[in-house]
Design a protein around this motif. Structure first.
Motif, short mmCIF file in Angstrom:
data_model
loop_
_atom_site.label_atom_id
_atom_site.label_comp_id
_atom_site.label_asym_id
_atom_site.label_seq_id
_atom_site.Cartn_x
_atom_site.Cartn_y
_atom_site.Cartn_z
N LEU A 96 0.32 -95.42 18.91
CA LEU A 96 -0.37 -94.79 18.85
C LEU A 96 0.80 -94.27 19.97
O LEU A 96 0.08 -92.63 20.26
CB LEU A 96 -1.68 -95.64 20.82
CG LEU A 96 -2.36 -96.06 19.78
CD1 LEU A 96 -3.28 -96.69 20.55
CD2 LEU A 96 -3.02 -95.71 18.13
N GLY A 97 1.98 -94.25 20.63
CA GLY A 97 2.41 -93.63 21.47
C GLY A 97 2.86 -94.37 22.78
O GLY A 97 2.16 -94.79 22.76
N ARG A 98 4.36 -94.83 22.77
CA ARG A 98 4.45 -95.37 23.90
C ARG A 98 3.64 -95.19 25.69
O ARG A 98 3.32 -96.04 26.55
CB ARG A 98 6.03 -95.72 23.91
CG ARG A 98 6.40 -94.75 24.39
CD ARG A 98 8.22 -94.56 24.52
NE ARG A 98 9.02 -93.41 25.10
CZ ARG A 98 10.08 -93.58 25.59
NH1 ARG A 98 9.48 -94.86 26.49
NH2 ARG A 98 10.52 -92.91 26.58
N HIS A 99 3.64 -93.77 25.77
CA HIS A 99 2.68 -93.57 26.76
C HIS A 99 1.51 -93.86 27.32
O HIS A 99 1.08 -93.31 29.23
CB HIS A 99 3.37 -91.57 27.51
CG HIS A 99 4.61 -91.81 27.60
ND1 HIS A 99 5.15 -92.49 29.05
CD2 HIS A 99 6.31 -90.98 26.97
CE1 HIS A 99 6.79 -91.39 29.11
NE2 HIS A 99 7.19 -91.01 27.66
N ARG A 100 0.83 -94.14 25.90
CA ARG A 100 -0.23 -94.46 26.49
C ARG A 100 -0.93 -95.97 27.15
O ARG A 100 -1.68 -96.35 26.42
CB ARG A 100 -1.32 -94.12 25.56
CG ARG A 100 -1.02 -92.45 24.81
CD ARG A 100 -1.62 -91.45 23.42
NE ARG A 100 -2.76 -92.58 23.36
CZ ARG A 100 -3.22 -92.15 21.75
NH1 ARG A 100 -2.64 -91.83 21.25
NH2 ARG A 100 -4.30 -92.22 21.35
N VAL A 101 -0.13 -96.80 26.34
CA VAL A 101 -0.12 -98.38 25.96
C VAL A 101 1.00 -98.88 27.20
O VAL A 101 1.63 -98.98 27.52
CB VAL A 101 0.67 -98.78 24.76
CG1 VAL A 101 0.67 -100.58 24.66
CG2 VAL A 101 0.01 -97.72 24.13
N PHE A 102 0.01 -99.76 27.92
CA PHE A 102 0.27 -100.39 29.06
C PHE A 102 0.11 -101.75 28.67
O PHE A 102 -0.99 -103.07 28.44
CB PHE A 102 -0.04 -100.33 30.65
CG PHE A 102 -0.38 -99.17 30.49
CD1 PHE A 102 0.43 -98.20 32.07
CD2 PHE A 102 -0.95 -98.28 30.32
CE1 PHE A 102 0.39 -97.09 32.89
CE2 PHE A 102 -1.70 -97.07 30.62
CZ PHE A 102 -1.29 -96.76 31.84
N GLY A 103 0.84 -102.66 29.55
CA GLY A 103 1.50 -104.24 28.99
C GLY A 103 0.28 -104.88 30.97
O GLY A 103 1.39 -104.50 31.89
N MET A 104 -0.37 -105.69 31.20
CA MET A 104 -0.66 -106.31 32.51
C MET A 104 -0.06 -107.20 33.69
O MET A 104 -0.28 -107.12 34.05
CB MET A 104 -2.48 -106.21 32.29
CG MET A 104 -2.96 -107.11 31.84
SD MET A 104 -2.25 -109.00 32.47
CE MET A 104 -3.33 -109.30 34.04
N GLN A 164 -3.15 -90.53 32.36
CA GLN A 164 -3.01 -89.63 31.22
C GLN A 164 -1.81 -90.84 30.58
O GLN A 164 -1.64 -90.63 29.66
CB GLN A 164 -2.64 -88.41 30.71
CG GLN A 164 -3.76 -87.14 31.17
CD GLN A 164 -3.36 -85.83 30.85
OE1 GLN A 164 -1.97 -85.33 31.60
NE2 GLN A 164 -4.12 -85.18 30.21
N GLY A 165 -1.38 -91.59 31.13
CA GLY A 165 -0.65 -92.96 30.92
C GLY A 165 0.21 -93.47 32.22
O GLY A 165 -0.14 -92.32 33.21
#
Length: 352
Positions: free
Chosen positions: A140-148, A316-317
Motif C-alpha cells: 500500500l505504500g509505507r506512509h499509510r501503515v502504522f504499527g501500534m 492522511q498517514g
C-alpha cells in the motif's frame, strides 16, 4: 468515516470494536465493518445484534464482511491471526507466529491494494507487528501503515514512571522505541517531567533506573525474563507479579504484560485502549508526533526496515520521522535492534 476491524471476533478485536463506540469515535452516520473468516459468520452476526442492543442510540452502521476483497474503509485495523499461547509449557515462538500470520497479512494487504480506494490507512495490531507493517507497506505504500506496538509501549513506560513519581502520565514525556518485543529501546536521555527542572529530572531518572543503562538493558531484560518465566512455569504467578513490581520501570514495561498474558487474562483491554487512542489522534485532524512501527527508508540515519520510532502523524498517514537526539548508548542500542529486526524480516518474508 468508515472503519474496518479485521479479526473482530478475537479477544482484542472485540475490545477494539466496543471501545470505538464507547469512546465516541464513530457515530450513527459512520460505518463499522466487522471482518472475520466465513467460519466466524454466525458469531459476527451475533456481535451485531449485541452491539445494537447495547448501544442503540450511539451505534454506527454495522456491517459484516467475510472476504478480504470486500473490506472497504477509510481506516483498517488489523487484529486477526494467531497469538501467543497462554500455556507457558507450550510457548509459540515469534518465528512460529510469523509463519502463522504471514499468509493473512499478505491476503488482506493484497486485497486492499487491488480493491481499495487507494487512501486507506492501516493500523497493525497483530504480532509480529513489524512483519505486518512490512507486508502492508509493501502493498500500500509505507506512509499509510502504522504499527501500534511502540505507541502502546510508550504509554506503558510513561505510566510506570508516573506511578513511581506519583504524578499523572500526561506530565511524563519520553518514548519506548525499537521492537514490540524483546528489542525495546527506552529513551531516558529525552525524558522530560513537566513541573521539574533539568537537575530534578536527572536525580529522579538516576533513582528510577537503579543503575541500568542502554548498554546493559538487553542483558538484564533477558535475565529477568528468564526469572519471571521460571516462576510462571512453576505455577507461582503471584510471585511473578510481586517480583516484577520490584524492578525498574523499563523492565516492568516488558514483564508486566508478559505475566498478564500467561495469567490467562491477556492484555486485550490495554491493547484495544492504545489502538483506539492512536485512532483518535489520527482522526483528530491535528498533526501530532507519536511513536509507531513504520517502514523506514533512510528516515533515520543507520536504520532500515520496520522499527518503532517517533513519527509526525496526520489524517492522511504519517508524514515523516521525527528523529531524537539520543545519548550515544541509546543510539547504539536502537541501531543494533534495527539491524536484528531487519534480519528477522528478511528471514520471515523470504519464507513465503
Amino acid at each position: 468515516m468508515d472503519i474496518a476491524v479485521i479479526g473482530a471476533t478475537g479477544t482484542t478485536g472485540q475490545q477494539i470494536v466496543v471501545q470505538l463506540i464507547l469512546k465516541g469515535l464513530l457515530g450513527s452516520f459512520d460505518r463499522l465493518q466487522l471482518v472475520g473468516r466465513p467460519s466466524a459468520e454466525a458469531r459476527l452476526r451475533g456481535m451485531v445484534v449485541d452491539l445494537r442492543d447495547a448501544f442503540f442510540e450511539a451505534a454506527p452502521d454495522l456491517d459484516v464482511t467475510l472476504a478480504p476483497e470486500d473490506v472497504t474503509a477509510d481506516i483498517v485495523v488489523f487484529a486477526a491471526g494467531g497469538t501467543l499461547s497462554t500455556n507457558p509449557a507450550e510457548p509459540m515462538t515469534r518465528d512460529a507466529l510469523a509463519q502463522a500470520n504471514l499468509p493473512l497479512f499478505e491476503a488482506y494487504a493484497g486485497a486492499l491494494a487491488r480493491h481499495g480506494h487507494g487512501h486507506e490507512l492501516v493500523i497493525v495490531v497483530s504480532n509480529p507487528v513489524e512483519l505486518g507493517v512490512a507486508v502492508f507497506a509493501r502493498h500500500l505504500g509505507r506512509h499509510r501503515v502504522f504499527g501500534m506496538g511502540a505507541y502502546q509501549d510508550t504509554l506503558r513506560l510513561r505510566r510506570e514512571i508516573a506511578g513511581d513519581l506519583g504524578i499523572t502520565r500526561q506530565r511524563v514525556q519520553t518514548y519506548m522505541l525499537g521492537e514490540h518485543g524483546a528489542g525495546l529501546v527506552p529513551t531516558w536521555s529525552v525524558l522530560r517531567l513537566h513541573g521539574f527542572d533539568a537537575a530534578e529530572t536527572g536525580q529522579l531518572k538516576a533513582r528510577l533506573r537503579e543503575g541500568l543503562s542502554a548498554a546493559t538493558f538487553p542483558e538484564v531484560l533477558a535475565r529477568e525474563l528468564a526469572a519471571v518465566r521460571g516462576m510462571i512455569t512453576a505455577g507461582d504467578l503471584r510471585a511473578a507479579f510481586a517480583y516484577v513490581r520490584t524492578l525498574p520501570p523499563e523492565l516492568r514495561v516488558a514483564l508486566r504484560p508478559y505475566a498478564a498474558h500467561y495469567s490467562g487474562a491477556k492484555t486485550a483491554v490495554a491493547t484495544a485502549n492504545a489502538t483506539v487512542d492512536m485512532l483518535r489522534v489520527v482522526l483528530s485532524g491535528h498533526q501530532t508526533v507519536m511513536a509507531a512501527q513504520v517502514a523506514l527508508a533512510g528516515d533515520w540515519p543507520g536504520l532500515h526496515g520496520v522499527l518503532g520510532v517517533p513519527v509526525l502523524v496526520g489524517h492522511q498517514g504519517w508524514l515523516h520521522v521525527d528523529p531524537l537526539e539520543l545519548a550515544a548508548d541509546e543510539e547504539a542500542h536502537l541501531l543494533a535492534v534495527g539491524h536484528e529486526v531487519s534480519g528477522k524480516l528478511r528471514q520471515w518474508e523470504g519464507a513465503r
